[in-house]
Design an enzyme around this catalytic site. Structure first.
Site, PDB file in Angstrom:
ATOM      1  N   GLU A 665      48.308  42.959  44.624  1.00 24.83           N
ATOM      2  CA  GLU A 665      47.727  41.629  44.779  1.00 24.83           C
ATOM      3  C   GLU A 665      48.510  40.652  43.914  1.00 24.83           C
ATOM      4  OE1 GLU A 665      43.405  39.394  44.306  1.00 24.83           O
ATOM      5  OE2 GLU A 665      43.645  41.451  43.661  1.00 24.83           O
ATOM      6  N   HIS A 694      40.416  36.842  49.519  1.00 24.32           N
ATOM      7  CA  HIS A 694      39.091  36.484  49.011  1.00 24.32           C
ATOM      8  C   HIS A 694      38.710  35.059  49.386  1.00 24.32           C
ATOM      9  CE1 HIS A 694      40.528  39.736  46.277  1.00 24.32           C
ATOM     10  NE2 HIS A 694      39.335  40.202  46.596  1.00 24.32           N
TER      11      HIS A 694
END
Length: 754
Positions: A665, A694
């Protein structure tokens, strides 16, 4: 000196996840802000009353958060970046949501703030952003409003504040580099203002959380505590609150502070109670964190009583949860499907409040019969046949160094894999999961409730897998996944298929924002009775000529994202899981699956909080992964995925995993994480995440290309993969299609630019 009970915090989401449902309804435009606020008020009132009825004397206020308590503190201090601000400079709940998730029902979308793990827990906080010369002021009065609510209901309360030094420690500098500790003098007036407002309301005690005091802090940060607390002293009594580790290494700093009490975590710390009593100022209150706030196990209260009883009458004493009960499910009484014996071993948040009340009463009276009665089931568990499996223990004892070694080094394996898969430059893939639609969730729910037979359930899941393959081929992805329609949660799914785990119906805990997880509980030795993922991986591969990844959750992540046993070491649990999943890798390979991903997003978050304890953890954590993966042949490509990570301090261990490809990430950190891999000269292949899953925002082709070009400045392009940050389970299909189409287009553009 009468002993009192208190908790450091209570779960926010509600027994039926009422907060999650209200948040998501509001975000989708299906309900009003007033309706959301009403749900919050109802939950707070209910939770205060439940704790009071369970025997808690001082109720926490300020532990409730609409998204995250660190983010709440940022708003309290007026720390809102320019991109998230309202046009008129005001702060409201939509400001909070824009910071946390990148968008809200009002205002313009903006890149969400970075999110990372809260110390070594499974909870995430929104990282505060600091810039040189910024100003702070009280702009968000949620704490004061909730104090007024609780007082109006007649409760005896203890407001909760995240302390100023820990708040700064948890943040990051944006823009021109500077020492964020220099901002301490600027935020202290806001804290003084808040404490003054609490004093006006007649508040006696304030719980001020400084968990950074359990860390191995630089000396400058340790030195900052004294002037900070000198500035905060005098308005109310301060309970300096620590958790997740012991305080003894930093006790000299602590005892010099002008506070009136100290809370210590006596579960995860190694502090000696007698030494604490001897060294703390005589007039300080000691809050003993004797009940584990991070697990589901019933406490042996006879042991807790023996641990603290010597201090009774010698100093002011409270008994408490070790940390906030945020990390525990709410109420065991609603679990109707657990085996009676197993259920007798557990205690959730409300039951833990009851444990504190039992302990308080025994310490105040000297009568221990109730403690002995409560503790009998957990004592009997030590001899239960459900706990021990001789075959598992024998296999674990027989592990050799060869069991954790691939047949050949990466360079040899990479040649075999290139010959097998013939992938283009900048190969595109996803991390594993696709949107969990209402139809998929309904299918699983109907099957679990018995409203759907196995044949119809399998037919339905197969159709969703088929559609996922069709979608990926249409988008032009190079390496596909089956989409994980059959999986409710990446850890729970494996736990359901491994012996040694049990599951709850309502054991939800908050992960971040509105996301909740229901961790499995490790109750005994772990083994795999049958293949877990092979059927669906094989089916998905039959639908396409492109490679389909087999998807496993790694042993350390299953451990970290479960409630572990307390009677064996974490190393033992991880290696038992590794042996079980090693057999799964062998079966996937035998079924023709050539790429197998073993996700280990939790490897770093499982690190002990003190760096001096890291080496031992990393040694067995890496070994567990390698035991899991090493059975694979050279031509089988092993991937791993990690998120929320700072890698520079564990690069040796990341490399020691010896995965052929690691996906990470990186989008929220603007590819900064790749600096670690560049500096280390990481030898294997890397997929830096190119967009933040997200957030519902869709990245542009240009944005993704720019990130990939940044990545190629640090890592040779021939070793780069193109993928999102994480799985796409929580996203909707429209934004998923749009984002992946842009990702594939960006990869194609870079291939043509060669």
């Amino acid at each position: 000196m009468t002993i009192l009970t208190h908790t450091l915090g209570f779960p926010r989401v509600g027994l039926r996840r009422e907060l999650k449902k209200a948040q998501e309804s509001y975000w989708a435009g299906n309900s009003t802000r007033e309706a959301l606020l009403a749900v919050g008020r109802e939950l707070r009132a209910r939770h205060w009353e439940q704790q009071k009825q369970a025997g808690i004397d001082l109720l926490p206020v300020g532990d409730f958060a609409w998204y995250d308590h660190v983010l709440t503190t940022s708003l309290l201090l007026g720390n809102v970046s320019a991109r998230h601000q309202n046009n008129d400079g005001s702060v409201d709940i939509d400001t909070l949501f824009r910071i946390g998730r990148g968008r809200a029902p009002t205002g313009e979308p903006a890149a969400a703030a970075e999110m990372t793990k809260w110390f070594n827990t499974n909870y995430h906080y929104i990282v505060p952003e600091f810039s040189k010369g910024q100003q702070f002021r009280l702009t968000w009065t949620q704490l004061l409003e909730e104090v007024d609510e609780a007082l109006a209901l007649g409760h005896k309360i203890k407001p909760v504040l995240l302390g100023p030094v820990t708040y700064l420690w948890l943040g990051k500098v944006k823009g021109e580099p500077f020492d964020r500790l220099t901002l301490l003098k600027d935020i202290l007036p806001v804290y003084q203002h808040v404490l003054a407002e609490l004093a006006k309301r007649g508040i006696e005690w304030v719980q001020i959380d400084e968990p950074a005091l359990v860390l191995e802090l630089p000396q400058a940060w340790l030195d900052a505590f004294k002037p900070a607390y000198d500035a905060l002293a005098g308005q109310v009594k301060l309970l300096l609150t620590t958790y997740f580790e012991g305080v003894t290494p930093n006790l000299d700093t602590i005892i010099a502070l002008p506070v009136q009490g100290l809370h210590v975590d006596l579960i995860h710390g190694k502090d000696d109670v007698a030494e604490l009593h001897q060294r703390l100022p005589v007039d300080w209150l000691l809050s003993a964190g004797l009940i584990n706030g991070r697990n589901v196990w019933r406490a042996d209260l006879t042991e807790k009583y023996a641990q603290i009883n010597a201090l009774v009458g010698k100093r002011a004493l409270w008994v408490a949860s070790s940390c906030s009960l945020l990390h525990s499910p709410i109420d065991l009484s609603v679990e109707t499907r657990l085996d009676t014996e197993v259920k007798s071993w557990f205690a959730f948040a409300l039951q833990k409040c009851g444990e504190l009340a039992l302990l308080r009463d025994a310490l105040n009276s000297g009568e221990t019969a109730a403690l002995e009665e409560w503790s009998a089931p957990i004592q009997a568990r030590r001899h239960s046949r459900r706990v021990h499996n001789a075959a598992v223990e024998k296999r674990l004892a027989a592990i050799t160094a060869q069991d954790s070694q691939r047949e050949n080094p990466y360079e040899v394996r990479a040649e075999a894999q290139r010959a097998r898969f013939k992938l283009p430059a900048w190969p595109t893939t996803t991390i594993g999961s696709f949107p969990q639609t209402t139809e998929i969730r309904g299918l699983r729910l109907d099957f679990k409730k018995g409203n759907l037979d196995a044949n119809n359930y399998h037919t339905g899941i197969a159709e969703h897998i088929k559609q996922a393959i069709i979608e990926q081929e249409r988008l032009g992805l190079d390496v596909l996944v089956h989409g994980e329609a059959e999986r409710n949660d990446m850890v729970e799914y494996f736990g359901e298929h491994l012996d040694g785990f049990v599951f709850t119906q309502n054991g939800w805990v908050q992960s971040y924002g509105s996301r909740c997880v229901k961790p499995p509980v490790v109750i005994g030795d772990i083994s795999r009775p049958a293949p877990i993922t092979v059927e669906w991986a094989k089916y998905a591969q039959s639908l396409t000529d492109k490679p389909v990844k087999g998807m496993l959750t790694g042993p350390v992540t299953i451990l970290c994202w479960s409630f572990p046993r307390e009677d064996v070491t974490r190393e033992t649990i991880a290696k038992q899981i590794a042996l079980a999943l090693r057999d799964e890798v062998a079966d996937l390979e035998a079924a023709g699956i050539g790429i197998i991903q073993i996700d280990e997003p939790a490897l770093r978050e499982g690190l002990p909080l003190r760096r001096s304890d890291w080496d031992a953890y990393l040694e067995w954590g890496v070994e567990a992964f390698r035991i899991n993966a090493a059975v694979a042949k050279d031509e089988t490509q092993i991937h791993t995925h990690m998120c929320y990570c700072e890698f520079n301090d564990i690069m040796d261990s990341i490399a020691a995993l010896d995965a052929d490809v690691i996906t990470i990430e990186t989008s929220r950190s603007d590819m900064e994480l790749l600096e670690s891999f560049e500096a280390f000269d990481y030898p294997n292949e890397i997929g830096p995440g190119v967009y933040d899953i997200h957030s519902p925002n869709v990245p542009s082709v240009e944005w993704i290309e720019a990130l990939l070009k940044k990545a190629a400045q640090r890592i040779p392009a021939q070793r780069l993969w193109v993928n999102p940050d994480c799985g796409l389970k929580t996203r909707g299909w429209p934004e998923t299609r749009a984002a992946l189409a842009n990702m594939v287009k960006a990869a194609h553009n870079l291939r043509q630019a060669k």
